[in-house]
Design an enzyme around this catalytic site. Sequence first.
Site, short mmCIF file in Angstrom:
data_model
loop_
_atom_site.label_atom_id
_atom_site.label_comp_id
_atom_site.label_asym_id
_atom_site.label_seq_id
_atom_site.Cartn_x
_atom_site.Cartn_y
_atom_site.Cartn_z
N ASP A 124 0.84 -1.19 0.00
CA ASP A 124 0.00 0.00 0.00
C ASP A 124 0.88 1.24 0.00
OD1 ASP A 124 -2.34 1.46 0.02
OD2 ASP A 124 -2.52 1.46 2.19
N GLU A 197 -10.16 4.17 4.27
CA GLU A 197 -9.29 4.85 3.32
C GLU A 197 -9.75 4.47 1.92
OE1 GLU A 197 -5.16 5.69 5.75
OE2 GLU A 197 -5.13 4.20 4.14
N GLU A 199 -9.35 4.00 -1.75
CA GLU A 199 -8.16 3.80 -2.57
C GLU A 199 -8.50 3.08 -3.88
OE1 GLU A 199 -4.71 2.33 -0.59
OE2 GLU A 199 -5.31 3.10 1.38
N ASP A 231 -8.81 0.46 2.56
CA ASP A 231 -7.77 0.06 3.51
C ASP A 231 -8.22 0.49 4.90
OD1 ASP A 231 -5.31 -0.86 4.47
OD2 ASP A 231 -4.42 1.12 4.28
N ARG A 235 -6.95 4.02 13.75
CA ARG A 235 -6.04 5.17 13.90
C ARG A 235 -5.37 5.20 15.27
NH1 ARG A 235 -5.04 6.29 8.74
NH2 ARG A 235 -6.85 7.04 7.60
N GLN A 238 -2.71 2.53 15.16
CA GLN A 238 -1.67 2.99 14.21
C GLN A 238 -0.80 4.08 14.81
OE1 GLN A 238 -3.35 4.68 10.66
NE2 GLN A 238 -1.37 5.17 9.76
N LYS A 251 -3.47 -1.65 10.46
CA LYS A 251 -3.91 -1.79 9.07
C LYS A 251 -4.19 -3.24 8.67
CE LYS A 251 -2.91 2.50 7.38
NZ LYS A 251 -3.75 3.32 6.50
N THR A 255 -8.54 -5.55 4.59
CA THR A 255 -8.50 -4.67 3.42
C THR A 255 -9.56 -5.20 2.46
OG1 THR A 255 -6.13 -4.27 3.66
CG2 THR A 255 -7.12 -3.78 1.52
N GLU A 358 -9.15 12.88 7.90
CA GLU A 358 -9.10 14.18 7.25
C GLU A 358 -10.44 14.91 7.34
OE1 GLU A 358 -6.75 14.23 3.32
OE2 GLU A 358 -7.35 12.15 3.59
#
Length: 400
Positions: A124, A197, A199, A231, A235, A238, A251, A255, A358
């Site tokens: 990734d 995420e 992607e 993904d 958090r 992580q 992570k 997935t 975000e």
Amino acid sequence: MPEQSPFDLAEGDPFGPHNLPYGVFSTADAPGQRRLGVRYGDRVLDLSALPSALPAAIHPHAELLAAPTLNPLLAAGRPVWQQIRAAVRSAVTDPAHRDEVAPLFHPLAEVTLHLPFEVADYVDFYASEHHATNVGRIFRPDAAALTPNWKHLPIGYHGRAGTVVVSGTPVVRPHGQRKAPADEAPSFGPSLRLDIEAEVGFVVGTPSTLHAPVPQEAFRDHVFGVCLLNDWSARDIQAWEYVPLGPFLGKSFATSVSAWITPLDALDEARTPPPARDVPLLPYLDDADAEPGGIDIRIEVRINGETVSRPPFSTMYWTAAQQLAHMTVNGASLRTGDLFASGTVSGPDPDQLGCLLELTQGKGPYLQDGDEVTLTAWAPGPDGARIGLGEVTGRILPAR
């Protein structure tokens, strides 16, 4: 009222003859038999039966199409991919084939879809400048948003192939260590900051030789197709583990990928130049004279049916061809079924951010048990057509 012909698609259907994505399915009357299929509208064309219906066009590849996974087809190489794609397009568009091909369709709603290929390795990347800048500002408010290496090489990490799952598979909230800045010591328990995420993933077909780097110009010879990918990211886990080596348990628990792999050739009309680079690149990454390496894919992120973001893949700083070149420049070999992902797709606007980190400026809320996340996307095709990418959906289940 007569049943609609499988050849008659609704106007603007994004899964028409310009698309033809590949997947693996089974039917209720033979649940243990996995078959290759191509999506056409709201139906699935059984590829394993196609050589019998069109022996002249596709019989030489009957053994590949009889496999229970896409891997033998992936390994066959680009000339074979193109031959089979041409034969499938003829099968669904040439009126001369309708009587033989019509019985090979199954309603999409009546089949079970499976992980379309056996994943060999999973890598990734971190290729969106907007995402990397936003995350840098959240985590390092008093330092430069981008790390010094970011514009010199595509940053990535090696993930866990065994936890790549097909769309629709539930995602169980993971356990792990977490430590907030104010905590004196780490604690253990279910993730409290579960994130997504959005992607795009790239599926490798033709392998490469160990110690032989794959240059950008060989990208099409090795990459079979494209899929949407989520993904999932814990958090809090992580944040505590990723210094100094990077993502690991935050992570590797899941997935999600689409059940449909869109052939790279279906996206020719969507090719676009990447954003202008303001830092000179080393020769193996320099794509100034290459074909446009960006792809204009329009992604939509929905949580519990509500659209929360529309990230544009065309804004990605690093292209998939550059990622492939970097991934092998040290001599690492490709294997059939390798999957590499773009990293979170984010654009410059507030409604174009590809993760909750975000979207909420790191403050949350994050995913709750029972939440369902769906990624959809399309890309421009020939003659104004839209090329749809198979959706990726996952529902969060409580920690066990």
